[in-house]
Enzyme design. Structure first.
Site, PDB file in Angstrom:
ATOM      1  N   ASP A 135       0.807  -1.224   0.000  1.00 16.92           N
ATOM      2  CA  ASP A 135       0.000   0.000   0.000  1.00 16.92           C
ATOM      3  C   ASP A 135       0.840   1.274   0.000  1.00 16.92           C
ATOM      4  O   ASP A 135       2.023   1.262   0.338  1.00 16.92           O
ATOM      5  CB  ASP A 135      -0.951   0.016   1.210  1.00 16.92           C
TER       6      ASP A 135
ATOM      7  N   GLU B 198      -0.528  -1.845   5.222  1.00 14.65           N
ATOM      8  CA  GLU B 198       0.375  -1.764   6.384  1.00 14.65           C
ATOM      9  C   GLU B 198       0.181  -0.452   7.124  1.00 14.65           C
ATOM     10  O   GLU B 198       0.382  -0.370   8.327  1.00 14.65           O
ATOM     11  CB  GLU B 198       1.834  -1.899   5.924  1.00 14.65           C
ATOM     12  N   GLU B 199      -0.200   0.610   6.388  1.00 20.11           N
ATOM     13  CA  GLU B 199      -0.141   1.962   6.957  1.00 20.11           C
ATOM     14  C   GLU B 199      -1.329   2.348   7.835  1.00 20.11           C
ATOM     15  O   GLU B 199      -1.255   3.345   8.533  1.00 20.11           O
ATOM     16  CB  GLU B 199      -0.012   3.003   5.827  1.00 20.11           C
TER      17      GLU B 199
ATOM     18  N   ARG C 260      18.631  -6.305  13.713  1.00 19.23           N
ATOM     19  CA  ARG C 260      18.617  -6.168  15.169  1.00 19.23           C
ATOM     20  C   ARG C 260      17.910  -7.372  15.783  1.00 19.23           C
ATOM     21  O   ARG C 260      16.775  -7.680  15.447  1.00 19.23           O
ATOM     22  CB  ARG C 260      17.910  -4.883  15.604  1.00 19.23           C
TER      23      ARG C 260
ATOM     24  N   HIS D  90       7.769   8.670   4.370  1.00 22.92           N
ATOM     25  CA  HIS D  90       6.584   9.487   4.663  1.00 22.92           C
ATOM     26  C   HIS D  90       6.824  10.966   4.353  1.00 22.92           C
ATOM     27  O   HIS D  90       6.159  11.827   4.948  1.00 22.92           O
ATOM     28  CB  HIS D  90       6.103   9.311   6.114  1.00 22.92           C
TER      29      HIS D  90
HETATM   30 ZN   LIG Z   1       5.140   3.768   6.430  1.00 21.62          ZN
HETATM   31 ZN   LIG Z   2       6.563   0.995   5.514  1.00 18.92          ZN
END
Ligand SMILES: [Zn+2]
Ligand SMILES: [Zn+2]
Length: 397
Positions: free
Chosen positions: A83, A141-142, A182, A368
């Site tokens: 997305d 996802e957002e 990580r 973003h």
């Molecule tokens: Zn994002």
């Molecule tokens: Zn992302």
């Protein structure tokens, strides 16, 4: 030729096509839960390779299997999110977004193109490995509740059940060519707070007649910040930020109500819920004590993301084998949130970062932002490395 050499050769050979795929996606971004054309495009690309995906999972998600020898022996899952974001693209590039106001500003076009590259590479060498690679193309996802939770509910982690799962994300702060890992806790939980403070408005010259919601909201913000500084374990990362404070009065007009919106992030589930409960109680108590009232709404976000330590150690080791020691770095905790966290709660998973920065070319903007972009040579690395990591994990007994 070793499998690693074959993967590197195929990644190189397909690099231009993967870049083309990424540009097509970049030019045609779609918002979370509305990735209809994106899903159609992914299905077409998979079918062209000779893979038939299952479509329409959680509406716009897809799953595809690449079966090597003895396919039921074990499975590794690879995830890409598909997305885009409600951002007006400011880049002047030939493949600029044609869907005005929507932009792939988080690199999900890169993740999707890389995973299609993986499909091409691994489908080519399926005689060379044992087991199944499950490709998960995940929507939304957002935006909460997040496509990951919906895909899990729809059963993407069953039939076949993966022994482990990998996801990669672009990293505009890491130079292209490098990869970051990580072990353990990596990203934060994130909950949204929507607080409405109600008082009684009127003329600013007569405070004795009013209940000032601006003063109440100010006290609430200060008190809530003290929950973070006085109640949180100093060893547990916690951050509370209010980015919106709307009091629509004037120099001499006190409004009836004030809205304050914020985000609370941490890396400990127990503290997360304890803190939210304390905040709500504190805000309501302050408002009441000052004669007003307060509606404290919590929009639950994603949980914290925890990389399985053993899997991550193996992946880092294998990435070093593929890219060289100098190109694999350790990551710090990142207080952003990511719905891949849901997978990490129910399966052994590892979420790692793909360097996409190129200072010499001015490619430095963060995700973003309207000027986010990548050094596209990251795509060959992303597809090649993910293919290699998947096969090393399948080979791991
Ligand atoms: Zn994002
Ligand atoms: Zn992302």
């Amino acid at each position: 030729m070793s499998i690693q050499q074959k993967i590197k050769a195929l990644a190189k050979q397909n690099a231009n096509e993967i870049i083309e795929i990424r540009r097509h996606l970049h030019q045609n971004p779609e918002l979370s839960y509305h990735e209809y054309n994106t899903a159609k495009f992914i299905a077409e690309k998979l079918k062209a390779i000779g893979i038939t995906p299952t479509e329409g999972i959680a509406n716009t998600g897809l799953v595809a299997l690449i079966e090597g020898k003895n396919p039921s022996s074990r499975t590794v899952a690879l995830r890409a999110d598909i997305d885009a974001l409600p951002i007006i693209e400011a880049n002047q590039i030939p493949y600029k977004s044609q869907n005005n106001g929507v932009m792939h500003a988080c690199g999900h076009d890169v993740h999707t193109a890389s995973l299609l590259g993986v499909a091409k590479i691994l489908n080519n060498i399926k005689e060379d490995f044992e087991g199944t690679v499950k490709l998960i193309f995940q929507p939304a996802e957002e935006v909460a509740p997040g496509g990951a939770s919906l895909m899990i509910e729809a059963g993407v982690l069953e039939n076949p059940k993966p022994k482990s799962m990998l996801g990669q994300h672009v990293a505009p702060n890491i130079p292209v060519g490098k990869i970051g890992f990580r072990e353990g806790l990596y990203m934060a939980s994130a909950d949204e707070l929507y607080v409405t403070v109600k008082g009684k408005g009127g003329h600013g010259a007569m405070p004795e007649m009013l209940i000032d919601p601006i003063l109440i909201a100010s006290h609430i913000i200060i008190a809530l910040q003290q929950i973070v500084s006085r109640n949180a374990n100093p060893k547990t990362p916690s951050v509370l930020s209010f980015g919106k404070f709307i009091a629509n009065g004037a120099t001499n007009v006190i409004p009836d109500e004030v809205k304050i919106d914020g985000t609370f992030r941490t890396l400990n589930e127990e503290w997360r819920w304890d803190a939210l409960k304390k905040m709500k109680k504190m805000a309501e108590g302050i408002a009441e004590a000052m004669g007003g009232s307060c509606e404290f709404f919590i929009q639950k976000g994603y949980p914290f993301l925890k990389n399985n330590p053993e899997l991550t150690r193996r992946m880092k080791h294998n990435a070093i084998d593929f890219l060289g020691e100098e190109n694999v770095i350790d990551l710090d905790i990142w207080m952003a949130a990511e719905d891949f966290a849901y997978y990490t709660q129910v399966t052994d998973a590892c979420f790692y970062r793909l360097g996409t920065r190129n200072e010499a070319q001015g490619i430095i903007s963060g995700v973003h932002t309207p000027t986010f972009n990548i050094d596209e040579s990251a795509l060959e690395i992303g597809a090649g490395l993910m293919s290699w990591l998947a096969l090393t994990e399948l080979a791991e007994k």
